[in-house]
Design an enzyme around this catalytic site. Sequence first.
Site, PDB file in Angstrom:
ATOM      1  N   ARG A  97       6.392   5.018  14.268  1.00 36.71           N
ATOM      2  CA  ARG A  97       6.115   5.624  12.962  1.00 36.71           C
ATOM      3  C   ARG A  97       5.500   7.016  13.099  1.00 36.71           C
ATOM      4  O   ARG A  97       4.679   7.260  13.976  1.00 36.71           O
ATOM      5  CB  ARG A  97       5.145   4.752  12.157  1.00 36.71           C
ATOM      6  CG  ARG A  97       5.085   5.194  10.687  1.00 36.71           C
ATOM      7  CD  ARG A  97       4.049   4.445   9.906  1.00 36.71           C
ATOM      8  NE  ARG A  97       2.728   4.993  10.142  1.00 36.71           N
ATOM      9  CZ  ARG A  97       1.627   4.597   9.509  1.00 36.71           C
ATOM     10  NH1 ARG A  97       1.692   3.625   8.625  1.00 36.71           N
ATOM     11  NH2 ARG A  97       0.467   5.145   9.774  1.00 36.71           N
TER      12      ARG A  97
ATOM     13  N   ASP B 228       0.561   4.869   2.142  1.00 35.50           N
ATOM     14  CA  ASP B 228      -0.139   5.146   3.399  1.00 35.50           C
ATOM     15  C   ASP B 228      -1.331   6.096   3.248  1.00 35.50           C
ATOM     16  O   ASP B 228      -1.245   7.116   2.554  1.00 35.50           O
ATOM     17  CB  ASP B 228       0.841   5.729   4.429  1.00 35.50           C
ATOM     18  CG  ASP B 228       1.695   4.627   5.054  1.00 35.50           C
ATOM     19  OD1 ASP B 228       1.167   3.523   5.282  1.00 35.50           O
ATOM     20  OD2 ASP B 228       2.890   4.863   5.306  1.00 35.50           O
TER      21      ASP B 228
ATOM     22  N   HIS C  71       4.735   0.132  -0.154  1.00 33.42           N
ATOM     23  CA  HIS C  71       5.538  -0.647   0.794  1.00 33.42           C
ATOM     24  C   HIS C  71       4.709  -1.762   1.398  1.00 33.42           C
ATOM     25  O   HIS C  71       3.476  -1.748   1.335  1.00 33.42           O
ATOM     26  CB  HIS C  71       6.095   0.256   1.902  1.00 33.42           C
ATOM     27  CG  HIS C  71       5.042   0.922   2.731  1.00 33.42           C
ATOM     28  ND1 HIS C  71       4.354   2.024   2.309  1.00 33.42           N
ATOM     29  CD2 HIS C  71       4.548   0.620   3.954  1.00 33.42           C
ATOM     30  CE1 HIS C  71       3.491   2.389   3.233  1.00 33.42           C
ATOM     31  NE2 HIS C  71       3.573   1.544   4.252  1.00 33.42           N
TER      32      HIS C  71
ATOM     33  N   HIS D 279       0.824  -1.206   0.000  1.00 33.88           N
ATOM     34  CA  HIS D 279       0.000   0.000   0.000  1.00 33.88           C
ATOM     35  C   HIS D 279       0.860   1.259   0.000  1.00 33.88           C
ATOM     36  O   HIS D 279       2.053   1.215   0.279  1.00 33.88           O
ATOM     37  CB  HIS D 279      -0.934   0.017   1.217  1.00 33.88           C
ATOM     38  CG  HIS D 279      -0.208   0.045   2.534  1.00 33.88           C
ATOM     39  ND1 HIS D 279       0.417  -1.055   3.080  1.00 33.88           N
ATOM     40  CD2 HIS D 279       0.004   1.064   3.409  1.00 33.88           C
ATOM     41  CE1 HIS D 279       0.975  -0.733   4.228  1.00 33.88           C
ATOM     42  NE2 HIS D 279       0.744   0.555   4.461  1.00 33.88           N
TER      43      HIS D 279
HETATM   44  C1  SIN Z   1       3.515   0.495   7.560  1.00 34.72           C
HETATM   45  O1  SIN Z   1       2.757   0.063   6.703  1.00 34.72           O
HETATM   46  O2  SIN Z   1       3.628   1.700   7.766  1.00 34.72           O
HETATM   47  C2  SIN Z   1       4.331  -0.470   8.393  1.00 34.72           C
HETATM   48  C3  SIN Z   1       5.636  -0.832   7.789  1.00 34.72           C
HETATM   49  C4  SIN Z   1       6.398  -1.803   8.649  1.00 34.72           C
HETATM   50  O3  SIN Z   1       6.002  -2.076   9.800  1.00 34.72           O
HETATM   51  O4  SIN Z   1       7.424  -2.300   8.183  1.00 34.72           O
END
Ligand code: SIN
Length: 287
Positions: A278, A102, A263, A100
Amino acid sequence: MNYQTIEVKPLAGNIGAEILGADIANLTQESFAEIHQAFLDHMAIIIRDQDLSVKEQASFVERFGPLIHDPFIKAPDGNPELLIIKKEENERYTYGDGWHSDSTFMEKPPVASFLYAKEIPPVGGDTLFSNQYLAYETLSPGLKKMLDGLIAVHSAIGMRDIIAAGKYTEDRSMKLRTDEWDKMEKVIDAMVEHPVVRTHPETGRKALYATRSYLKHFKGWTPEESMPLVNFLFEHSIRPEFTCRIRWEPGSFAMWDNRCALHKPVTDYHGHRRIMHRMMAEGDRPI
Ligand code: SIN
């Protein structure tokens, strides 16, 4: 690009780089400018061995745009901008699983996301990235012509079923913002329109922006008409040659450009703990 203050080592042929010689908490104007350039050139970058407080992480993120508060997951007291992505040894659920970009359900989705590794499994728990400039550029002229100008409707409405199914229960360590239910409902019910091909505001390049996670249908098309094309674009957008893989260590700090990269966290570390901090910075309305 000839970097003066940092070293930039590509991680794969088409996306990703490791930056050496940078201390995120103490950056000069010049090294910030070079990191920013490396981010634009490589879409996903990792800088290892960082020692960052929440405040230092936030100050760096704010250089890219206003901090975004995740609308669904409870933040720690006093740090509404911080999302703690946590999977305990016994948990099966992986936050953000699936390819996806974000929060495309937002009118101004994040320009970038910033992940700081706190606890990492002994092996596994990597994150994959995919270059969406290339995903667009490698389509046929006929399909490009059809997609240019096409609008997609994005929504987080699926969260309603996830919540109703009790998937966010006491045994999941990431909790919902149930105290802000009204705000959450507003986000869930919003239908947001974005172009399927967006022009990156800083590089001027076109990128595919059709990630399947929140894309409900194309504007003027039914979901049944839309989904075969959405599924084709999805499979195309994650071709192995468009991707790279980031391997984490405690103290690794990575950021990726949500305007031109997808990602996916890799869920191969059951039985181990993984904790990441994050943050996201607000971007422009995609055009
Ligand atoms: C995310 O989708 O922001 C998580 C990425 C991760 O935990 O590696």
